[in-house]
Scaffold this motif. Structure first.
Motif, PDB file in Angstrom:
ATOM      1  N   MET A 111       0.840  -1.202   0.000  1.00  0.00           N
ATOM      2  CA  MET A 111       0.000   0.000   0.000  1.00  0.00           C
ATOM      3  C   MET A 111       0.876   1.254   0.000  1.00  0.00           C
ATOM      4  O   MET A 111       0.590   2.232  -0.696  1.00  0.00           O
ATOM      5  CB  MET A 111      -0.909  -0.052   1.230  1.00  0.00           C
ATOM      6  CG  MET A 111      -1.995   0.972   1.249  1.00  0.00           C
ATOM      7  SD  MET A 111      -1.454   2.487   1.999  1.00  0.00           S
ATOM      8  CE  MET A 111      -1.606   2.090   3.714  1.00  0.00           C
ATOM      9  N   LEU A 112       1.961   1.213   0.774  1.00  0.00           N
ATOM     10  CA  LEU A 112       2.873   2.370   0.785  1.00  0.00           C
ATOM     11  C   LEU A 112       3.426   2.615  -0.616  1.00  0.00           C
ATOM     12  O   LEU A 112       3.514   3.754  -1.078  1.00  0.00           O
ATOM     13  CB  LEU A 112       4.036   2.136   1.763  1.00  0.00           C
ATOM     14  CG  LEU A 112       3.666   2.102   3.244  1.00  0.00           C
ATOM     15  CD1 LEU A 112       4.900   1.816   4.100  1.00  0.00           C
ATOM     16  CD2 LEU A 112       3.022   3.410   3.672  1.00  0.00           C
ATOM     17  N   GLY A 113       3.769   1.526  -1.296  1.00  0.00           N
ATOM     18  CA  GLY A 113       4.296   1.640  -2.656  1.00  0.00           C
ATOM     19  C   GLY A 113       3.286   2.255  -3.612  1.00  0.00           C
ATOM     20  O   GLY A 113       3.642   3.003  -4.520  1.00  0.00           O
ATOM     21  N   GLU A 114       2.010   1.945  -3.383  1.00  0.00           N
ATOM     22  CA  GLU A 114       0.964   2.508  -4.239  1.00  0.00           C
ATOM     23  C   GLU A 114       0.712   3.973  -3.936  1.00  0.00           C
ATOM     24  O   GLU A 114       0.415   4.767  -4.820  1.00  0.00           O
ATOM     25  CB  GLU A 114      -0.353   1.771  -3.980  1.00  0.00           C
ATOM     26  CG  GLU A 114      -0.623   0.628  -4.906  1.00  0.00           C
ATOM     27  CD  GLU A 114      -1.872  -0.099  -4.443  1.00  0.00           C
ATOM     28  OE1 GLU A 114      -2.907   0.542  -4.253  1.00  0.00           O
ATOM     29  OE2 GLU A 114      -1.759  -1.323  -4.243  1.00  0.00           O
ATOM     30  N   ALA A 115       0.807   4.320  -2.656  1.00  0.00           N
ATOM     31  CA  ALA A 115       0.441   5.671  -2.231  1.00  0.00           C
ATOM     32  C   ALA A 115       1.558   6.688  -2.482  1.00  0.00           C
ATOM     33  O   ALA A 115       1.281   7.868  -2.739  1.00  0.00           O
ATOM     34  CB  ALA A 115       0.088   5.665  -0.751  1.00  0.00           C
ATOM     35  N   LEU A 116       2.796   6.223  -2.414  1.00  0.00           N
ATOM     36  CA  LEU A 116       3.906   7.177  -2.469  1.00  0.00           C
ATOM     37  C   LEU A 116       3.973   8.047  -3.721  1.00  0.00           C
ATOM     38  O   LEU A 116       4.210   9.251  -3.609  1.00  0.00           O
ATOM     39  CB  LEU A 116       5.233   6.440  -2.252  1.00  0.00           C
ATOM     40  CG  LEU A 116       5.676   6.508  -0.787  1.00  0.00           C
ATOM     41  CD1 LEU A 116       6.646   5.387  -0.456  1.00  0.00           C
ATOM     42  CD2 LEU A 116       6.309   7.858  -0.470  1.00  0.00           C
ATOM     43  N   PRO A 117       3.732   7.483  -4.919  1.00  0.00           N
ATOM     44  CA  PRO A 117       3.849   8.338  -6.109  1.00  0.00           C
ATOM     45  C   PRO A 117       2.963   9.580  -6.049  1.00  0.00           C
ATOM     46  O   PRO A 117       3.389  10.667  -6.454  1.00  0.00           O
ATOM     47  CB  PRO A 117       3.442   7.416  -7.253  1.00  0.00           C
ATOM     48  CG  PRO A 117       3.751   6.050  -6.759  1.00  0.00           C
ATOM     49  CD  PRO A 117       3.515   6.079  -5.281  1.00  0.00           C
ATOM     50  N   SER A 118       1.746   9.464  -5.502  1.00  0.00           N
ATOM     51  CA  SER A 118       0.911  10.680  -5.462  1.00  0.00           C
ATOM     52  C   SER A 118       1.413  11.675  -4.417  1.00  0.00           C
ATOM     53  O   SER A 118       1.342  12.887  -4.628  1.00  0.00           O
ATOM     54  CB  SER A 118      -0.568  10.386  -5.259  1.00  0.00           C
ATOM     55  OG  SER A 118      -0.790   9.134  -4.764  1.00  0.00           O
ATOM     56  N   ILE A 119       1.941  11.166  -3.317  1.00  0.00           N
ATOM     57  CA  ILE A 119       2.513  12.087  -2.320  1.00  0.00           C
ATOM     58  C   ILE A 119       3.708  12.829  -2.925  1.00  0.00           C
ATOM     59  O   ILE A 119       3.845  14.049  -2.783  1.00  0.00           O
ATOM     60  CB  ILE A 119       2.900  11.305  -1.041  1.00  0.00           C
ATOM     61  CG1 ILE A 119       1.611  10.830  -0.353  1.00  0.00           C
ATOM     62  CG2 ILE A 119       3.750  12.161  -0.098  1.00  0.00           C
ATOM     63  CD1 ILE A 119       1.804  10.042   0.903  1.00  0.00           C
ATOM     64  N   VAL A 120       4.535  12.081  -3.638  1.00  0.00           N
ATOM     65  CA  VAL A 120       5.705  12.696  -4.290  1.00  0.00           C
ATOM     66  C   VAL A 120       5.243  13.751  -5.307  1.00  0.00           C
ATOM     67  O   VAL A 120       5.795  14.854  -5.374  1.00  0.00           O
ATOM     68  CB  VAL A 120       6.574  11.621  -4.999  1.00  0.00           C
ATOM     69  CG1 VAL A 120       7.666  12.247  -5.845  1.00  0.00           C
ATOM     70  CG2 VAL A 120       7.175  10.669  -3.973  1.00  0.00           C
ATOM     71  N   GLN A 121       4.219  13.403  -6.054  1.00  0.00           N
ATOM     72  CA  GLN A 121       3.725  14.331  -7.079  1.00  0.00           C
ATOM     73  C   GLN A 121       3.186  15.614  -6.448  1.00  0.00           C
ATOM     74  O   GLN A 121       3.474  16.724  -6.909  1.00  0.00           O
ATOM     75  CB  GLN A 121       2.612  13.635  -7.872  1.00  0.00           C
ATOM     76  CG  GLN A 121       2.497  14.134  -9.277  1.00  0.00           C
ATOM     77  CD  GLN A 121       1.366  13.436 -10.030  1.00  0.00           C
ATOM     78  OE1 GLN A 121       0.650  12.606  -9.465  1.00  0.00           O
ATOM     79  NE2 GLN A 121       1.203  13.780 -11.291  1.00  0.00           N
ATOM     80  N   ILE A 122       2.430  15.464  -5.381  1.00  0.00           N
ATOM     81  CA  ILE A 122       1.889  16.640  -4.685  1.00  0.00           C
ATOM     82  C   ILE A 122       3.035  17.486  -4.140  1.00  0.00           C
ATOM     83  O   ILE A 122       3.048  18.714  -4.261  1.00  0.00           O
ATOM     84  CB  ILE A 122       0.950  16.213  -3.538  1.00  0.00           C
ATOM     85  CG1 ILE A 122      -0.303  15.573  -4.111  1.00  0.00           C
ATOM     86  CG2 ILE A 122       0.580  17.396  -2.642  1.00  0.00           C
ATOM     87  CD1 ILE A 122      -1.132  14.851  -3.092  1.00  0.00           C
TER      88      ILE A 122
END
Ligand code: 1Q0
Length: 214
Positions: free
Chosen positions: A186-197
């Motif tokens: 789940m962390l792997g899935e969530a991280l790209p959007s946090i990075v993008q923001i």
């Protein structure tokens, strides 16, 4: 999403961050604040030792929610519209704290810096192994990010609190998203959007010379 002090669904929190971007790549304020509220709910489950952190986060979220329910709410729909509205109308203290100590721009900047810490921490949590100590991962990510903006006394308090964090496996279980493997996925899935923001906000603030707001 649940916002009670000890109820949370971390998966939903991270999905909320995913829904922050509109089709113009602007960051929507409401889901951004919802994401933070969910993180604070999670933080509140970690004990009173973190209450000085959650109090500060809550007061910053409240400042932004007040803008969102004011007459000027439309100007605060996205981070981009907020920056352009506040700058155009001289509503930001640019050099030293003065008339606008709680502008949207400086308040979001504090959360934005904390998002960098979150990004580094989650990434290290995801890629670490069962031998790793959560407290040390947290201290390292804090020192590489947020600590640079905090005075000695806060750094000291934060570091002491980090030592109270549970072991990695317990921490991942506490996330309540299934097995440890599922939590890591789940962390792997969530991280790209946090990075993008984070990246979009960083570019926006850099473009307007807002990265050092007092
Ligand atoms: C897991 C442990 C989490 C620990 C949180 C790390 C952040 C430490 C920050 C400590 C600073 C708090 C005290 C106040 C500082 C303010 O002076 C400072 C500047 O504001 P100002 O107005 O004085 O200029 N404020 C900040 O820097 C903002 C800090 C906001 C921190 C928000 C943290 C929210 C909680 C996050 C929990 C994340 C859980 C991660 C696990 C998720 C797994 C998917």
């Amino acid at each position: 999403m649940a916002h009670g002090d000890d109820t949370y669904n971390l998966k939903e929190v991270l999905v909320t961050f995913k829904s922050c971007l509109n089709d113009k790549q602007e960051i929507l304020m409401d889901p951004y604040l919802e994401g933070w509220k969910g993180l604070v709910s999670f933080l509140n489950t970690m004990g009173a030792i973190f209450s000085f952190v959650s109090k500060d986060a809550v007061s910053k979220i409240q400042i932004m929610e007040d803008f969102r329910s004011s007459d000027q709410k439309d100007h605060y729909e996205t981070l981009q519209s907020m920056v352009s509205y506040e700058l155009k109308n001289g509503l930001v203290d640019l050099k030293k704290t003065g008339v606008y100590p709680t502008s949207g721009c400086r308040t979001i900047l504090r959360l934005h810096r904390a998002l960098h810490w979150l990004q580094l921490f989650l990434e290290s949590l995801r890629t670490s192994n069962s031998e790793s100590r959560t407290s040390l991962l947290c201290i390292d990510s804090y020192n590489a990010s947020l600590a640079n903006y905090h005075p000695w006394i806060i750094r000291k308090a934060a570091t002491m609190a980090f030592y109270a964090l549970p072991a990695r496996e317990t921490f991942l279980e506490n996330m309540k998203v299934g097995t440890i493997e599922e939590a890591v996925a789940m962390l792997g899935e969530a991280l790209p959007s946090i990075v993008q923001i984070y990246d979009i906000t960083q570019a926006l603030y850099a473009q307007h010379n807002l990265l050092d707001l007092p």
